[in-house]
Design a protein around this motif. Structure first.
Motif, PDB file in Angstrom:
ATOM      1  N   TYR A   4     -57.390 -44.143  62.822  1.00 39.83           N
ATOM      2  CA  TYR A   4     -58.034 -42.821  62.992  1.00 39.83           C
ATOM      3  C   TYR A   4     -58.328 -42.052  61.810  1.00 39.83           C
ATOM      4  N   VAL A   5     -57.206 -42.012  60.987  1.00 32.82           N
ATOM      5  CA  VAL A   5     -57.401 -41.249  59.778  1.00 32.82           C
ATOM      6  C   VAL A   5     -58.208 -41.828  58.741  1.00 32.82           C
ATOM      7  N   ALA A  51     -62.023 -41.216  60.036  1.00 37.97           N
ATOM      8  CA  ALA A  51     -62.179 -39.816  59.796  1.00 37.97           C
ATOM      9  C   ALA A  51     -62.346 -39.267  58.294  1.00 37.97           C
ATOM     10  N   ALA A  52     -61.682 -39.733  57.345  1.00 39.25           N
ATOM     11  CA  ALA A  52     -61.959 -39.675  56.122  1.00 39.25           C
ATOM     12  C   ALA A  52     -63.079 -40.083  55.494  1.00 39.25           C
ATOM     13  N   PHE A 106     -56.959 -36.631  56.106  1.00 44.55           N
ATOM     14  CA  PHE A 106     -57.831 -36.285  57.239  1.00 44.55           C
ATOM     15  C   PHE A 106     -58.449 -34.599  56.677  1.00 44.55           C
ATOM     16  N   GLU A 107     -57.611 -34.137  55.713  1.00 43.06           N
ATOM     17  CA  GLU A 107     -58.159 -32.798  55.385  1.00 43.06           C
ATOM     18  C   GLU A 107     -59.439 -32.801  54.042  1.00 43.06           C
TER      19      GLU A 107
END
Length: 158
Positions: free
Chosen positions: A92-93, A96-97, A59-60
């Motif tokens: 979701y992850v 998002a990535a 995610f980051e």
């Protein structure tokens, strides 16, 4: 395996590039393999002293990739692994990535090597990690793709 039909990229020596690798910390064995594959591709291309940063998870990756792209790195390789669990968190992850890294590439014009594994289980991740016995080396592949894209962009302006 989905690696069938993959192109054989010939990057050549591009040692003058500023390249950063940003990699998540989750699933250490898989991530160590992906980072080693990225480093091997960079070594083959003559890229010395790449910046290698570790972040908590996939995610980051986009926020760090964005900062690096804006800091004049000519390519950023993003490495991560998300293994499906029992909740929608996986979806979701992964979304998002993927969306975040795509946005970084399009918004900055900096090639982003997409090395985020999205796997149903740990076995699938290990098969793609470039470790002894792995069928694929996605860290290597993502790095070669980023380098080849830099070369293609340079040729557009030659």
């Amino acid at each position: 395996m989905s690696g069938q039909g993959a192109p054989q990229l010939q990057v050549g020596k591009v040692g003058d590039l500023r390249v950063a690798v940003v990699a998540s910390l989750w699933h250490q064995q898989v991530m160590d393999g992906l980072v080693a594959g990225a480093q091997r591709a960079l070594d083959e291309a003559g890229v010395h002293d790449p910046l290698i940063l570790r972040v908590p998870g996939s995610f980051e990756l986009p926020v760090v990739a964005a900062r690096l792209a804006r800091a004049n790195y000519e390519a950023v390789v993003a490495l991560g692994v998300v293994v499906r669990g029992e909740t929608p968190h996986f979806d979701y992850v992964c979304q998002a990535a993927t969306d975040g890294l795509t946005r970084v590439a399009v918004d900055t014009g900096v090639p982003i090597g997409f090395g985020v594994l999205t796997c149903d289980d740990e076995e699938q991740a290990l098969a793609r990690a470039g470790l002894p016995g792995s069928k694929e080396d996605k860290g290597y592949d993502a790095t070669q793709a980023a380098l080849a894209t830099v070369v293609a962009l340079r040729n557009c302006y030659a």
